[in-house]
Design an enzyme around this catalytic site. Structure first.
Site, mmCIF file in Angstrom:
data_model
loop_
_atom_site.group_PDB
_atom_site.id
_atom_site.type_symbol
_atom_site.label_atom_id
_atom_site.label_comp_id
_atom_site.label_asym_id
_atom_site.label_seq_id
_atom_site.Cartn_x
_atom_site.Cartn_y
_atom_site.Cartn_z
ATOM 1 N N GLN A 77 38.798 37.537 53.162
ATOM 2 C CA GLN A 77 37.579 38.328 53.198
ATOM 3 C C GLN A 77 36.553 37.704 54.148
ATOM 4 O O GLN A 77 35.714 38.414 54.716
ATOM 5 C CB GLN A 77 36.971 38.448 51.807
ATOM 6 N N HIS A 148 43.541 42.355 54.719
ATOM 7 C CA HIS A 148 42.926 41.221 54.025
ATOM 8 C C HIS A 148 42.768 41.499 52.540
ATOM 9 O O HIS A 148 42.728 42.649 52.094
ATOM 10 C CB HIS A 148 41.555 40.890 54.641
ATOM 11 N N CYS A 149 42.694 40.423 51.769
ATOM 12 C CA CYS A 149 42.321 40.500 50.353
ATOM 13 C C CYS A 149 41.180 39.505 50.172
ATOM 14 O O CYS A 149 40.357 39.352 51.065
ATOM 15 C CB CYS A 149 43.514 40.222 49.441
ATOM 16 N N ASN A 150 41.087 38.852 49.036
ATOM 17 C CA ASN A 150 40.021 37.867 48.859
ATOM 18 C C ASN A 150 40.312 36.589 49.646
ATOM 19 O O ASN A 150 39.560 36.206 50.530
ATOM 20 C CB ASN A 150 39.826 37.541 47.378
ATOM 21 N N GLY A 152 43.375 36.022 51.185
ATOM 22 C CA GLY A 152 44.328 36.255 52.262
ATOM 23 C C GLY A 152 45.626 35.505 52.109
ATOM 24 O O GLY A 152 46.304 35.213 53.095
#
EC number: 3.1.3.16
Length: 220
Positions: A77, A148-150, A152
């Protein structure tokens, strides 16, 4: 002895200094554990939170972007919220599979948001079709997509690994190796790893790209 007894009787738990333990999970989440009323309380840290115990500001930024393909990137993120970095990599599309992370530059990029929980019980395979379609659309438009996530390391990594298995006909082992080479910190949770292996078995048995029948609902 009399003095010791007095101290013991006068003891109060309220006099103890509040303690908190910072924990970083295998998936990259940063948690705060505190004791209160003989119970452990666990809270996920907030990037914008204050400095108190329970909500602390995480000043460590992860701006490493894994270049899987010239048009396919993987990151955290932090990378998704760094406009200069996004422009440097010529990003046009952003696939956000984090939970509770807002999109920062709505007027600058084409976004797709799919909130996925990073727990082994989550059925990651059921999100593949929607995610893959967005990535393919970006590719067809000669765009560059960041997934992406939090942190990654787990959700976004699993999506990218699955995409390579689907679009590039890569095996699970090959796809995992390619993604890890581009972003060494990746570590999909055990449930996602097992589902990716199941995905390969399903592709081999079906001779195509169908998600196994038992994995078509969103699990939490």
């Amino acid at each position: 002895m009399h003095s010791l007894n007095q101290k013991i009787k006068a003891f109060s738990r309220d006099n103890l200094r509040k303690q908190c333990t910072r924990v970083t999970t295998l998936t990259g989440k940063k948690l705060i554990e505190t004791w209160e009323d003989a119970t452990v309380h666990v809270v996920e840290t907030e990037p914008s939170g204050g400095g108190g115990c329970g909500y602390v500001q995480d000043l460590t930024l992860d701006l490493q972007v894994g270049v899987i393909k010239p048009w396919l990137l993987l990151g955290s993120q932090d990378a998704a919220h760094d406009l200069e970095l996004l422009r440097k990599h010529k990003v046009t599309h952003i696939l956000n599979v984090a939970y509770g992370v807002e999109n920062a530059f709505l007027s600058e990029f084409t976004y797709k948001t799919i909130s996925i929980l990073d727990v082994p019980e989550t059925n990651i395979l059921s999100y593949f079709p929607e995610c893959f379609e967005f990535i393919e659309q970006a590719k067809l438009k000669d765009g560059v997509v960041l997934v992406h996530c939090n942190a990654g390391v787990s959700r976004a990594a699993a999506i990218v690994i699955g995409f390579l298995m689907s679009s590039e006909e890569a095996t699970f082992t090959t796809a995992l190796s390619l993604v890890k080479e581009a972003r060494p910190s990746i570590c999909p949770n055990p449930g996602f790893m097992e589902q990716l292996r199941t995905y390969q078995v399903g592709k081999e048995s079906n001779g195509g790209d169908k998600v196994p029948a038992e994995d078509t609902t969103h699990g939490l």
